[in-house]
Design an enzyme around this catalytic site. Structure first.
Site, PDB file in Angstrom:
ATOM      1  N   ASP A  51       0.868  -1.174   0.000  1.00 13.45           N
ATOM      2  CA  ASP A  51       0.000   0.000   0.000  1.00 13.45           C
ATOM      3  C   ASP A  51       0.914   1.236   0.000  1.00 13.45           C
ATOM      4  OD1 ASP A  51      -2.101   1.770   0.028  1.00 13.45           O
ATOM      5  OD2 ASP A  51      -3.227   0.737   1.602  1.00 13.45           O
TER       6      ASP A  51
HETATM    7  C1  NOJ Z   1      -3.981   4.023   0.037  1.00 10.87           C
HETATM    8  C2  NOJ Z   1      -5.154   3.096   0.124  1.00 10.87           C
HETATM    9  O1  NOJ Z   1      -5.133   2.377   1.338  1.00 10.87           O
HETATM   10  C3  NOJ Z   1      -5.236   2.110  -1.026  1.00 10.87           C
HETATM   11  O2  NOJ Z   1      -6.425   1.388  -0.936  1.00 10.87           O
HETATM   12  C4  NOJ Z   1      -5.123   2.851  -2.334  1.00 10.87           C
HETATM   13  O3  NOJ Z   1      -5.253   1.935  -3.404  1.00 10.87           O
HETATM   14  C5  NOJ Z   1      -3.799   3.567  -2.388  1.00 10.87           C
HETATM   15  N1  NOJ Z   1      -3.711   4.507  -1.292  1.00 10.87           N
HETATM   16  C6  NOJ Z   1      -3.544   4.280  -3.717  1.00 10.87           C
HETATM   17  O4  NOJ Z   1      -4.411   5.316  -3.901  1.00 10.87           O
END
Ligand code: NOJ
Length: 753
Positions: free
Chosen positions: A279
């Site tokens: 993530d």
């Molecule tokens: C953080 C989020 O937790 C995740 O779900 C997302 O895909 C990413 N950022 C990218 O935007």
């Protein structure tokens, strides 16, 4: 590093390519950078927005050096082509970039939010919706979506509940697989209409302590295997090409450095052969957790644990990989295996042959009117009719001449779309007010009063900045006057449709709440409107259950439309006036109050709770609405189910048959649900577990026999005592009906052999 251009063949020999890559190129290939210049509102070529230019220039420099493998947040075809050209034509090896984006519920054409789609209990429809989203994404040059979110959510304080399929592993698995198939164009990746699906966040993220986003997760072995992992397993079995790690600690080990999760479960037990991405910033976070000692150690631990690619906002930890390998901390074989997985994804997507997008075709695909029709149909089938006393709904337009549509959300285009969308077109978004007006034409006079504004969140959502955020409150705004105007209007009309809920930025990532109450003065206004005596239909816009205790007692009809997307207002009007019968069902148990949280249908039985059947002395133990609940304009009768054979060995399958009759005078949908309970065995099993469902359309008076197979896969469970899957010989109860309190029941026996 040599500067000669040694561009690769199409498709390349990966052994040869990997052998020619420098350590820095390998580390770069394993890095995905945010490129925030290209958000909605930026121009077609994504000249970086003010304030972003410095970061964007750094990212472009990495791309030019051949030291970036993927970008995210670029959604304009011209921008994608421009950046891709840097990678293909200005780098030594010409390795194309992979463009990823959060295509969560649509790119240009916005579908209802994911929890709404789950409420349709209609996997083929969900597949069709996400396939449409993938076609739009692929047309603009996006290769990979960070979706579906398949995290089980049992605590509605957690705002990200909106992105998933709710509380249940069986429904969650079916919805996860349907989304993967939809995104990827069938089981296998179709490079030109599909995008790589990345189920997330592996694993357990939905169980955040206190419902606080990103907070730690402590899950028992039994909950992990029986509840939180099945949707991931189903997504992998459906062919997902990517998996995203989670931010938090799982039982004390950060998910992004968790070798057990990535190597033992994902790649070992499930045979996942795609690539894993962290993530955003989660590799750097390994140091924040107090797990890694510095960013070099974080990079080494992540890659050694099986995280192929780092998603980085800035200063990627993976730039330290060459040094970490040199020092012996990061395993060179792990780095090479990760590079191979990332390059394989690029080959599968056909990027070495066709890296650029056709901008003209992108415009045509985004304008396709059939996409808006799909969005409308998904919204119609996602809505859940929670209550309909005295058949207040559907409204017969010939019986009313005036109507008031009350509430600020009723005419808010941005809120109608819900969170996690950026490339929408507000011009083609239909609000509830517009949908009602379009449907009724001149036959009914429809007036609107927004009532008092819903006060903004205490601190802004991180996404407000990206899409402009809510409009500022005017200085001369008179809240009490707005309140009175709405109530006065209610006294003048034949019927009121009142729309309540949370603003879209009050739910989603970093949008946890400590309360489930309707924000602002919405409840007070509802009470005043109901007190006028005019019949009220309540329409709810939400991504989590809200405290509707008062409404559930005093308001005739309650329709949950979630955040219904581009054509949401039109779909809602179709339901309100009876063109369509609602058929959605709740994918979670709806609590009465936040104090009951977590409350689920598949709890186990235990001591008590005594005569009153109550476990709280100040509140009922039952929910406001049970899991699977949802009414329709039809009425259904269930005959007693039969099970055949009545007894089977542990490797055997029994078939449950039940006749369902639509006893009403109109065609309507029902979601026939099957629950089981194992009476005794080597562990306590839930009082009811969903193990089958079918959404059926039955004509007036029509009967149909529905069958469900209950085989070893439906009966097995992870037993924490023996730390393995078991299948017990036992007596099983079966219930079939329209929600998790179904009363038509039968039993069957499973014998030892
Ligand atoms: C953080 C989020 O937790 C995740 O779900 C997302 O895909 C990413 N950022 C990218 O935007």
């Amino acid at each position: 590093m040599t500067t000669t251009n040694e561009a690769t063949a199409n498709p390349p020999d990966l052994d040869d390519l990997i052998a020619r890559m420098t350590p820095a190129e390998k580390a770069g290939q394993l890095t995905q950078y945010f490129y925030l210049g290209a958000m909605a509102g930026a121009d077609e070529t994504a000249t970086p927005a003010e304030g972003m230019a410095g970061l964007a220039a750094l990212v472009e420099a990495s791309v030019r050096a051949g030291e970036a493998g993927a970008l995210l947040f670029v959604t304009k075809p011209a921008a994608i082509n421009r950046l891709q050209r840097l990678a293909r034509e200005e780098t030594r090896l010409g390795i194309p970039l992979l463009f990823g984006f959060d295509v969560i519920h649509g790119l240009r054409t916005i579908l209802p939010v994911p929890i709404a789609m789950a409420a349709s209990w209609d996997p083929p429809l969900i597949e069709e919706g996400q396939s449409m989203a993938a076609q739009e994404a692929r047309a603009v040059g996006i290769h990979w979506t960070f979706a579906p979110m398949v995290d089980i959510a049992r605590d509605p304080r957690w705002g990200r509940m909106i992105e998933g399929a709710g509380e249940d592993p069986y429904l969650g698995a079916a919805v996860a697989a349907a989304q993967v198939r939809g995104f990827q164009g069938g089981g296998a990746l179709d490079a030109f209409t599909g995008v790589i699906a990345g189920p997330k966040h592996f694993a357990g993220y939905g169980a955040a302590l206190g419902g606080r986003d990103y907070d730690e997760v402590n899950l028992s072995d039994s909950e992990l295997w029986n509840v939180y992992l099945p949707p991931f397993e189903a997504a992998i079995a459906a062919g997902a090409g990517n998996v995203m790690t989670a931010y938090m600690d799982l039982n004390g080990i950060p998910a992004t450095g968790n070798e057990w999760l990535l190597e033992h479960v994902l790649r070992g037990a499930w045979g996942f052969d795609g690539f894993v991405v962290s993530d955003s910033g989660a590799v750097r976070d390994l140091a924040t957790h107090g797990f890694a000692k510095d960013l070099g150690d974080a990079a080494a631990r992540a890659v050694n644990a099986g995280v192929d690619m780092e998603k980085a906002m800035f200063d990627a930890a993976y730039t330290r990989l060459p040094a970490a390998v040199e020092m012996g901390a990061a395993d060179q074989r792990a780095v090479d295996a990760s590079v191979r997985r990332v390059l394989t994804a690029k080959v599968r997507m056909g990027l070495f042959d066709a890296a650029y997008v056709d901008e003209e075709r992108a415009r045509e695909v985004l304008a396709d009117p059939t996409h808006r029709e799909i969005a409308r149909r998904v919204a119609e089938r996602s809505a859940v009719l929670l209550r309909n006393e005295g058949n207040l709904l559907p409204i017969d337009p010939s019986n009313v001449s005036t109507m008031a549509v009350i509430g600020g959300l009723a005419d808010s285009k941005r809120d109608t779309l819900g969170p996690w969308v950026f490339d929408f077109d507000l011009g083609e978004t239909v609000t509830v007010l517009e949908g009602i007006r379009n449907r009724l034409g001149d036959s009914v006079r429809v007036s609107h009063a927004p009532g008092p504004l819903i006060p903004p969140r205490v601190f802004p959502s991180p996404f407000d900045r990206m899409d402009g955020g809510p409009a500022p409150i005017p200085v001369d705004y008179d809240e009490d006057a707005e309140f009175r105007r709405a109530v006065d209007l209610a006294t003048e009309v034949d019927i009121v449709v009142m729309v309540v809920g949370e603003n879209q930025n009050m739910i989603g990532e970093l949008a946890s709440r400590s309360s489930l109450e309707l924000p602002g003065r919405q409840l007070e206004l509802l009470q005043a409107v109901v007190a006028t005596g005019t019949p009220v239909v309540l329409v709810v816009m939400n991504g989590r259950p809200l405290d509707l205790r008062w409404a559930a007692e005093h308001v005739g009809a309650i329709l949950d439309i979630w955040y219904p997307g581009t054509r949401g207002g039109e779909a809602t009007a179709g339901i309100l006036f009876g063109d369509v019968s609602p058929g959605g069902k709740l994918p979670f148990t709806w609590p009465r109050t936040v104090g009951q949280v977590p409350i689920i249908a598949s709890h186990t039985l235990s001591h008590g709770p005594g005569e009153q059947g109550r476990r709280y002395w100040d509140e009922a133990s039952t929910p406001l609405f049970p899991f699977g609940h949802g009414l329709s304009y039809g009425t259904f009768e269930y005959a007693d189910p039969s099970v055949s054979p009545a007894s089977a060995p542990r490797d055997g399958t029994v078939t449950v048959s039940v006749e369902v009759t639509n006893t009403s005078k109109r065609e309507a949908d029902e979601v026939v649900q099957l629950y089981i309970h194992q009476r005794h065995g080597s562990a306590s099993r839930p009082v009811r577990e969903l193990k089958g469902f079918q959404r059926v359309t039955l004509g007036a008076g029509e009967s149909r026999t529905i069958q469900f197979a209950i085989g070893p896969a439906e009966r097995r469970y992870w037993n924490a005592a023996v730390r393995d899957w078991v299948s017990d010989a036992s007596t099983f109860d079966v219930w079939v009906g329209g929600d998790s309190t179904a009363t038509t029941t039968a039993t069957f026996e499973i014998t030892k052999d």
